[in-house]
Design a protein around this motif. Structure first.
Motif, PDB file in Angstrom:
ATOM      1  N   SER A  11       0.829  -1.211   0.000  1.00 21.58           N
ATOM      2  CA  SER A  11       0.000   0.000   0.000  1.00 21.58           C
ATOM      3  C   SER A  11       0.861   1.257   0.000  1.00 21.58           C
ATOM      4  O   SER A  11       0.505   2.270  -0.611  1.00 21.58           O
ATOM      5  CB  SER A  11      -0.953   0.001   1.199  1.00 21.58           C
ATOM      6  OG  SER A  11      -0.244   0.116   2.421  1.00 21.58           O
ATOM      7  N   ILE A  14       2.822   1.332  -3.644  1.00 26.26           N
ATOM      8  CA  ILE A  14       1.901   1.739  -4.715  1.00 26.26           C
ATOM      9  C   ILE A  14       1.568   3.228  -4.596  1.00 26.26           C
ATOM     10  O   ILE A  14       1.544   3.964  -5.587  1.00 26.26           O
ATOM     11  CB  ILE A  14       0.615   0.889  -4.671  1.00 26.26           C
ATOM     12  CG1 ILE A  14       0.924  -0.556  -5.059  1.00 26.26           C
ATOM     13  CG2 ILE A  14      -0.446   1.468  -5.610  1.00 26.26           C
ATOM     14  CD1 ILE A  14      -0.236  -1.516  -4.853  1.00 26.26           C
ATOM     15  N   GLY A  15       1.303   3.679  -3.366  1.00 27.65           N
ATOM     16  CA  GLY A  15       0.984   5.089  -3.159  1.00 27.65           C
ATOM     17  C   GLY A  15       2.123   6.003  -3.567  1.00 27.65           C
ATOM     18  O   GLY A  15       1.902   7.046  -4.204  1.00 27.65           O
ATOM     19  N   LEU A  32      -8.394  11.924  -3.832  1.00 22.31           N
ATOM     20  CA  LEU A  32      -7.958  10.672  -3.228  1.00 22.31           C
ATOM     21  C   LEU A  32      -7.945  10.784  -1.713  1.00 22.31           C
ATOM     22  O   LEU A  32      -8.374   9.867  -0.992  1.00 22.31           O
ATOM     23  CB  LEU A  32      -6.568  10.298  -3.742  1.00 22.31           C
ATOM     24  CG  LEU A  32      -5.992   8.955  -3.258  1.00 22.31           C
ATOM     25  CD1 LEU A  32      -6.875   7.798  -3.720  1.00 22.31           C
ATOM     26  CD2 LEU A  32      -4.567   8.772  -3.779  1.00 22.31           C
ATOM     27  N   SER A  36     -10.455   8.734   0.845  1.00 19.58           N
ATOM     28  CA  SER A  36      -9.915   7.914   1.926  1.00 19.58           C
ATOM     29  C   SER A  36     -10.419   8.380   3.289  1.00 19.58           C
ATOM     30  O   SER A  36     -10.624   7.572   4.197  1.00 19.58           O
ATOM     31  CB  SER A  36      -8.381   7.947   1.903  1.00 19.58           C
ATOM     32  OG  SER A  36      -7.882   9.204   2.313  1.00 19.58           O
ATOM     33  N   LEU A 130      -4.931   0.329   4.995  1.00 15.82           N
ATOM     34  CA  LEU A 130      -4.456   0.267   3.611  1.00 15.82           C
ATOM     35  C   LEU A 130      -4.972   1.450   2.805  1.00 15.82           C
ATOM     36  O   LEU A 130      -4.225   2.082   2.040  1.00 15.82           O
ATOM     37  CB  LEU A 130      -4.905  -1.050   2.959  1.00 15.82           C
ATOM     38  CG  LEU A 130      -4.357  -2.340   3.579  1.00 15.82           C
ATOM     39  CD1 LEU A 130      -4.946  -3.556   2.865  1.00 15.82           C
ATOM     40  CD2 LEU A 130      -2.838  -2.373   3.521  1.00 15.82           C
ATOM     41  N   PHE A 131      -6.251   1.750   2.974  1.00 13.93           N
ATOM     42  CA  PHE A 131      -6.864   2.870   2.249  1.00 13.93           C
ATOM     43  C   PHE A 131      -6.262   4.194   2.721  1.00 13.93           C
ATOM     44  O   PHE A 131      -6.134   5.152   1.954  1.00 13.93           O
ATOM     45  CB  PHE A 131      -8.381   2.870   2.486  1.00 13.93           C
ATOM     46  CG  PHE A 131      -9.171   3.300   1.286  1.00 13.93           C
ATOM     47  CD1 PHE A 131      -9.143   4.614   0.857  1.00 13.93           C
ATOM     48  CD2 PHE A 131      -9.958   2.402   0.578  1.00 13.93           C
ATOM     49  CE1 PHE A 131      -9.880   5.030  -0.243  1.00 13.93           C
ATOM     50  CE2 PHE A 131     -10.687   2.797  -0.517  1.00 13.93           C
ATOM     51  CZ  PHE A 131     -10.654   4.120  -0.935  1.00 13.93           C
ATOM     52  N   ASN A 133      -3.130   4.473   3.939  1.00 10.23           N
ATOM     53  CA  ASN A 133      -1.725   4.528   3.511  1.00 10.23           C
ATOM     54  C   ASN A 133      -1.577   5.078   2.101  1.00 10.23           C
ATOM     55  O   ASN A 133      -0.600   5.775   1.798  1.00 10.23           O
ATOM     56  CB  ASN A 133      -1.105   3.125   3.565  1.00 10.23           C
ATOM     57  CG  ASN A 133      -0.629   2.746   4.951  1.00 10.23           C
ATOM     58  OD1 ASN A 133      -0.580   3.589   5.845  1.00 10.23           O
ATOM     59  ND2 ASN A 133      -0.276   1.488   5.126  1.00 10.23           N
ATOM     60  N   LEU A 134      -2.526   4.739   1.220  1.00  8.12           N
ATOM     61  CA  LEU A 134      -2.404   5.141  -0.181  1.00  8.12           C
ATOM     62  C   LEU A 134      -2.256   6.650  -0.374  1.00  8.12           C
ATOM     63  O   LEU A 134      -1.305   7.101  -1.024  1.00  8.12           O
ATOM     64  CB  LEU A 134      -3.582   4.601  -0.989  1.00  8.12           C
ATOM     65  CG  LEU A 134      -3.503   3.126  -1.379  1.00  8.12           C
ATOM     66  CD1 LEU A 134      -4.826   2.670  -2.000  1.00  8.12           C
ATOM     67  CD2 LEU A 134      -2.355   2.891  -2.367  1.00  8.12           C
ATOM     68  N   SER A 137       1.034   7.998   1.238  1.00  2.00           N
ATOM     69  CA  SER A 137       2.182   7.605   0.424  1.00  2.00           C
ATOM     70  C   SER A 137       2.186   8.371  -0.891  1.00  2.00           C
ATOM     71  O   SER A 137       3.245   8.707  -1.423  1.00  2.00           O
ATOM     72  CB  SER A 137       2.138   6.099   0.154  1.00  2.00           C
ATOM     73  OG  SER A 137       2.116   5.377   1.361  1.00  2.00           O
ATOM     74  N   PHE A 138       1.002   8.632  -1.422  1.00  2.00           N
ATOM     75  CA  PHE A 138       0.870   9.434  -2.641  1.00  2.00           C
ATOM     76  C   PHE A 138       1.474  10.818  -2.412  1.00  2.00           C
ATOM     77  O   PHE A 138       2.260  11.318  -3.229  1.00  2.00           O
ATOM     78  CB  PHE A 138      -0.606   9.559  -3.017  1.00  2.00           C
ATOM     79  CG  PHE A 138      -0.860  10.342  -4.277  1.00  2.00           C
ATOM     80  CD1 PHE A 138      -1.055   9.679  -5.481  1.00  2.00           C
ATOM     81  CD2 PHE A 138      -0.914  11.726  -4.264  1.00  2.00           C
ATOM     82  CE1 PHE A 138      -1.301  10.395  -6.651  1.00  2.00           C
ATOM     83  CE2 PHE A 138      -1.144  12.450  -5.421  1.00  2.00           C
ATOM     84  CZ  PHE A 138      -1.335  11.786  -6.625  1.00  2.00           C
TER      85      PHE A 138
END
Length: 233
Positions: A11, A14-15, A32, A36, A130-131, A133-134, A137-138
């Protein structure tokens, strides 16, 4: 436990890659984050809070408040990364790699502790992390790209530390008495509540109604409710 650790690391990875390639698109990043936030607050209200408030622990709400206050303190280190505040140059200049690493590590590490002994990869709490983290991290990937640090040693260190923080929390949690889980869950619930509410309720430009923002929140809530109902069955 291994599948959960892999999901947590993925996660983040990918982010970061999404942020590297799409970080300049501010509307995408904002949507996003809002999506989230809607998902996260739904997980809080449907999963986290019912579990902690149905426990027989008196004054458990103090740990939720402690989580809110802790997140406020951590934001002095992260400078609002959790809210997508990375386009302001004066804020970027005040972000030291060490402070950013520390703030994001503590945040993610605490989130991982309640995952101890979890075996369900579809757990709503895990899905919430997980949702969550995206978009963080993005934002991190976008920030590192703006600073032209995406392949430097320091940037890889920051990404790596953030990626392993929740798995480390999970592994440490296995050594705690399971009865302590509710306290950590309450603390993380406060963190989630603060982050999601700030993202959702931040003032709109000129205080106009932002229908896209409302739609993103509704979509996030709908996804959270779908996960809740799916897991209940």
């Amino acid at each position: 436990m291994l599948p959960i650790i892999i999901l947590l690391v993925l996660s983040v990875v990918i982010g970061v890659f999404l942020g590297k390639f799409f970080g300049s698109q501010q509307k995408f990043a904002k949507n996003l984050l809002i999506l989230s936030a809607g998902f996260l607050i739904t997980v809080c209200l449907n999963e986290v809070f019912p579990e902690i408030y149905t426990s027989d622990i008196k004054n458990i709400g103090l740990f939720v408040i402690a989580g809110v206050l802790l997140q406020m303190l951590l934001e002095n280190l992260t400078k609002g990364f959790e809210h997508g505040h990375f386009h302001h140059h004066h804020e970027q200049k005040n972000i030291l790699p060490l402070a950013l690493m520390l703030g994001m590590f503590v945040h993610a590490f605490l989130e991982g502790i309640p995952l101890a002994n979890e075996t369900d990869v579809f757990s709503p709490y895990l899905m919430g992390i997980l949702f969550h983290n995206l978009p963080i991290s993005f934002v991190l990937g976008a920030f590192l790209s703006q600073k032209k640090m995406q392949f430097s040693t320091s940037s890889l260190l920051i990404i790596g530390i953030f990626a392993i923080a929740s798995p480390l929390g999970l592994m440490l949690g296995n050594f705690f008495n399971p009865a302590y889980k509710v306290y950590f869950l309450a603390l993380v619930g406060g963190i989630f509540l603060h982050i999601s509410s700030v993202i959702i309720f931040e003032s709109n430009k000129n205080h106009n109604i932002d229908y896209v923002k409302i739609l993103m929140v509704i979509c996030g809530v709908a996804l959270g409710m779908f996960g809740h109902l799916f897991h209940a069955h």
